[in-house]
Design a protein around this motif. Structure first.
Motif: not given
Lengths: 290, 813
Positions: A136, A144-145, A167, A171-172, A253-254, A276, A279, B138, B142, B149, B153-154, B157, B172, B289
């Protein structure tokens, strides 16, 4: 399908990574990913700090107020106040880019521009640039979009566009490229391979449609695309159908997603959905700019 | 009343090897018992057995008497029949980490618990990440993240869209959000806005105001949403963690169900794992790491998995009985334990795993042997030991902490109950000093085991000693001793004891002699040590130490130190003293002189006047003054002024062993009768003129003998000793031989009269019926002189008085 001879075009084709830094961006996250890419491509890291005109216009309005997120209080906005804030943010951004550049031993530069964010990004970007920005960007962006704005910039940018943000914490994981043998996909193959090698992670190629049948030696194709002998650990995936491929990409997600933005195998809405939902940081590219 | 000199056989009690029914120590059995210390052994057994507070032991005795060895031997034998102690561990206190918890476990279970906990954490390192990597987790996570989120965000929005419908943009800003009218997808320029009709501007402002109010409401809800999301994630993490950890923890609970306290700890571990395991794994992952970052610290410190470890302080697992610990370096920390620190980024930090056990921990349930001198010489150690014994529990406290010298983070580990006997070993004066100066000492060390420095030398005693030598020889891996060598060691032991009827139990010195004997036997290439090798070892010991003796005798021979060994002189006598240099002592003759004149009845001890004489010596001089006053001219004032001096003595003089010699010199000076310079004298005297026992008689005789021998023995030379000292005689063989050949003599003297007769060759004289001494006796001469002094003094006093009166009259007229 014949192996395209892209070697000369691919090697060292990126001159710099242009990192968009503005008052609203999660600058550190985008800088981290951008620096990794610049390091993999051995190119310069350039910070582009944009003083968005909409923000300055807001501050100049007689009734302008700001509701602060941290304290949930409202304060009167003055142009000078906003300029002060922007100067401070620009200064912080400069320090941050210097830090990341030093960490990756990169040459770096920093620009401050004024205008509308979208326009300034495109104005600053040249051939051979990878643009890196948050999902964004700009003060008026939707919550959201995000795909619309991103795809618009990607379509008009001269090179690939890296989208990342809070978000998509880096992450590797595997670098994933949905591959349809299009020219864009082939162009992204070299970058994907370099990034996977630089990150020390495998490269996953999702062979779309009929592509799997036509390709015999993918490693050779990568060598040709990168001009390098060494190929990262390779994983080839052939999804049963389009829905499975979309789901796979949406659930990432990674790692890193390399996405040809105009890939014909997916419908436009599905590409939007992937942008969208996924992640992970996404590198978008369209054929037009290749 | 001439006294006969002692015959040669009285000068030394030889040990007759032919009495022994063995040829060498090979034929003798080991001696497992301690000899000559029955009283001490009884006390040790009593002290070790009695199960009451304060009944700790103090084993006192001279060095080398085998106190440590004996005590350790007895206690080890006793401890072997007793139950091994329990294990003690320190555990993390999850509520107050600076106060680690102490837990007692049955013997050997501490190690098992430690291992099980390690296995648990190792298992969790694999199982927990697997659970958190599972698709189920997960997805659920999630869902929570997406929901949060979307809610966040909603809300924005929705507000953005609502504003957009009114041609207003949600903008912003660097620190938050603002609203502005839009035109052509951009914020309206201020000039354009100002050009709008007033009603339109008013409408926009009003709508923006309303939107701002709504925005404020949304923003105010953000912290609540964040908290709800954190709680939801925490609950999810706890649920997933619980599924993973409950089974292994329950197994542990079952295994240690019989141990009080462990269930609560395992519950605390579970609770902590539920809240923190995910975070701990992330820290470990990050540290792997990026090793240069905070990782290593976290991995090794209590904020990592280390917090669940078990610090096994002491374990009885490897013990067969109760522990017997000897702490050779009883510093405060070696006694009560310590809390170690490690340096991290320049700061000293610690945790419960860095608590280290002290000797008291290791001896808990058993016995702790300490050297009292070492305990007293270590700062704070004595006080800490007493405090621990008094309280009956071990508290670990660093000296810096006690004195508030350091402000670094430290711990206050829970106290551990102490059930142990402490045995202090040391020389007697420590025992008596502590008894006088430390009021707590008698209440904490109620049992004294007093080791004697000698044992009776009878037939049985000699045989036991021979077996002791056999044991030592075998234990030290030395050549066996022939019976003659055993006899020679026994004789030497009697000489060490300074008593022909005693044997020294200074075992350390005896062992040294045996080792050196073995050396000479080895040099001679024999399989068994003979008496000649023992003698060689003794001679070599003396030779190594007698340089100063030689210098001293040389000074006498060369005339630097004046000493007559022939002829006669008035008011002059040879006294004898002993010089102790380290472990070597030798006798040194000194000239003592006396001078008399008319005076007020005072005997001046010149040594005392110049502060070279000690109090005992002064006491001796006062006694001899009293002897004079009580024996001669008792109805006249004592009108002499006498002075006594140790000639050419430049160091201190202490002891009263020369008081008889001083008295002889004084009598000689008064009677103007010369004393035989071929004789040397030792012995103290009492007011009645009885000659009393002294120490170092052998060295004193040998000292004068050596001087005379160097000058050539005349046959008239000898030493007068107190008759009661005869039993102490263990003289060198060459002295004994000289006496046997009539070239030297040792006279046992009981009274001053006997002594003065020997020294003058005159009758001492006894008062007759009318109270006068016989004419020509020494005592008559002494008394006459004293009477003359008294008369002269009276005359002098009268003349002085007359002169004074005349002057007064002249003045008056």
């Amino acid at each position: 399908m014949a192996t395209p001879d892209l070697g000369d075009q691919q090697i060292g084709r990126f001159r710099r990574v242009l990192v968009v830094l503005d008052s609203t961006a999660a600058n550190d996250e985008v800088l981290g990913t951008a620096a990794t890419i610049a390091s993999a491509e051995a190119c310069e890291l350039t910070g582009l700090f944009i003083e968005d005109q909409d923000l300055l216009r807001l501050a100049a309005l007689p009734f302008a107020h700001e509701v602060q997120l941290a304290r949930a209080i409202t304060r009167r906005l003055e142009p000078e106040l906003v300029r002060q804030d922007l100067r401070a943010l620009a200064s912080q951004a400069r320090v941050a880019i210097a830090k990341h550049a030093a960490l990756h031993r990169l040459t770096w530069s920093f620009q401050e521009v004024h205008g509308r964010t979208d326009e300034q990004i495109l104005l600053a970007a040249n051939a051979g640039d990878i643009i890196a920005m948050t999902r964004r960007v700009g003060p008026l962006a939707s919550f959201t979009h995000v795909s619309g704005q991103a795809r618009t910039i990607a379509a008009r940018a001269p090179g690939p566009l890296l989208l990342t943000g809070e978000l998509q914490a880096a992450r590797r994981g595997t670098t994933v490229l949905p591959y349809d043998a299009s020219l864009t996909a082939d162009r992204m193959l070299g970058l994907a391979s370099n990034l996977a090698s630089a990150r020390g992670e495998p490269l996953e190629i999702i062979l779309l449609g009929e592509t799997a049948r036509g390709i015999k030696d993918f490693e050779e194709r990568i060598r040709s695309a990168t001009g390098r002998v060494q190929v990262p650990p390779l994983r080839l995936l052939v999804p049963r159908d389009r829905a499975i491929a979309v789901r796979r990409l949406c659930e990432l997600d990674r790692g890193l997603l390399m996405l040809p933005a105009d890939i014909s195998y997916f419908e436009s809405a599905q590409i939007g959905q992937i942008i969208e939902k996924a992640r992970v940081p996404i590198v978008l590219q369209t054929e037009k700019e290749a | 009343m001439t006294i006969a000199p002692l015959s040669a056989d009285k000068l030394r009690r030889d040990c007759d090897a032919s009495r022994f029914d063995f040829e060498s120590t090979d034929d003798l059995q080991d001696l497992n018992d301690v000899i000559g210390q029955e009283r001490a052994l009884e006390a040790i057994h009593f002290g070790a057995t009695i199960d009451q507070d304060g009944y700790n032991l103090f084993v006192l005795g001279p060095p080398g008497t085998g106190k440590h060895t004996t005590v350790a031997g007895i206690l080890e034998a006793k401890a072997a029949k007793e139950a091994p102690p329990s294990d003690w561990v320190y555990l993390n206190n999850f509520e107050t980490p600076h106060r680690p918890i102490a837990l007692c476990l049955p013997r050997g279970r501490g190690h098992a618990l430690q291992t099980e906990i390690r296995h648990l954490t190792d298992e969790l390192r694999t199982a927990v990440p697997a659970a958190f990597e599972s698709e189920d987790y997960r997805n659920r996570r999630q869902v929570l993240v997406d929901a949060a989120r979307e809610r966040h965000d909603g809300a924005f929005e929705a507000l953005r869209k609502k504003a957009e419908e009114k041609r207003i943009a949600l903008v912003r800003t660097p620190l938050g959000f603002g609203f502005a009218p839009i035109k052509d997808d951009a914020v309206m320029e201020p000039q354009e806005f100002n050009a709008l009709p007033a009603e339109e501007r008013k409408r926009i402002e009003t709508e923006i105001e309303a939107l701002q109010t709504e925005l404020e409401a949304v923003v105010k809800r953000i912290p609540t949403w964040a908290m709800e999301q954190r709680d939801a994630l925490r609950d999810l993490n706890r649920e997933v963690t619980a599924l993973t950890i409950d089974q292994p923890i329950n197994k542990l609970r079952e295994r240690f169900v019989d141990i009080p306290g462990i269930q609560q700890h395992l519950e605390a571990v579970r609770e902590d794992l539920l809240d923190n395991v995910h975070m701990l794994l992330q820290i470990e992952h990050a540290s792997e790491e990026n090793p240069s970052a905070e990782g290593p610290r976290n991995r090794h410190l209590v904020n990592g998995f280390k917090r669940y470890e078990i610090n096994l302080m002491v374990s009885g697992e490897c013990l067969e009985g109760a522990p017997v610990i000897f702490e050779d370096n009883p510093t405060l920390q070696n006694l009560i334990g310590r809390v170690e620190h490690i340096s991290e980024m320049g700061a000293l930090i610690t945790d419960f795993t860095l608590i280290k056990a002290g000797a008291l921990h290791r001896a808990n349930g058993g016995y702790l042997i300490l050297d009292v001198r070492k305990v007293l010489s270590q700062p704070f150690a004595w006080e800490a030991l007493k405090r621990t014994l008094k309280a009956g529990k071990i508290r670990i406290e660093a000296p810096g902490q006690m004195l508030s010298l350091i402000s670094t983070v430290s711990l206050e580990p829970a106290d551990i109950p102490l059930k142990a006997k402490v045995i202090l070993c040391g020389e007697p004066f420590f025992y008596y000093l502590l008894g006088i100066y430390d009021p707590e000492f008698p209440t904490l060390f109620k049992v004294a085991a007093d080791f004697d420095d000698s044992m009776a030398r009878d037939e049985d005693g000699e045989l036991l000693f021979a077996r002791l030598l056999a044991t030592m020889v075998r234990r030290e891996g030395l050549r066996p001793l022939e019976a003659s060598a055993v006899a020679r060691v026994i004789e030497h032991s009697a000489r060490m004891a300074q008593d022909a009827e005693k044997l020294s139990v200074d075992l350390r010195t005896v062992v040294d002699l045996l080792k050196e004997t073995d050396f000479f036997a080895g040099t001679a290439g024999v399989r068994k040590s003979k008496s000649v090798h023992v003698q060689k070892a003794i001679d070599a010991q003396i030779h190594r130490a007698d340089r100063l003796r030689d210098r001293s005798y040389e000074a006498i021979q060369r005339g630097f130190v004046l000493l007559e060994t022939e002829g006669a002189a008035v008011g002059q006598i040879n006294g004898l003293s002993v010089l102790q240099l380290g472990s070597f002592a030798f006798g040194r003759p000194s000239r003592i002189t006396a001078r008399v004149r008319l005076g007020a009845g005072k005997v001046v001890d010149i040594e005392r006047e110049v502060e070279l004489g000690g109090p005992v010596h002064s006491k001796g001089v006062l006694i001899l003054s009293s002897y004079l006053a009580g024996h001669f001219a008792i109805d006249q004032p004592l009108s002499l002024s006498a002075s006594l001096v140790f000639e050419q003595s430049y160091g201190g003089v202490e002891g009263d062993s020369a008081s008889s010699a001083e008295l002889y010199a004084l009598l000689s000076a008064l009677a103007q009768v010369p004393l035989n310079q071929g004789l040397a004298v030792t012995g103290s005297v009492n007011q009645n003129g009885q000659v009393q026992a002294i120490g170092g008689v052998n060295e004193k005789i040998e000292g004068f003998f050596d001087i005379c021998k160097q000058r050539g023995l005349t046959g008239d030379q000898g030493v007068m000793i107190p008759a009661v000292n005869q039993k102490h005689l263990m003289l060198r063989q060459d002295v004994v031989d000289a006496v046997a050949e009539g070239r030297f003599a040792v006279y046992p003297v009981e009274t001053i009269e006997q002594g003065i007769e020997l020294l003058t060759g005159m009758d001492a004289g006894t008062r007759d019926a009318d109270g006068t001494f016989p004419e020509g006796s020494v005592n008559r001469l002494v008394e006459n002189r004293l009477l003359a002094f008294a008369t002269a003094r009276r005359r002098f006093g009268q003349a002085h008085k007359d002169c004074g009166e005349q002057e007064a009259r002249n003045g008056h007229s």
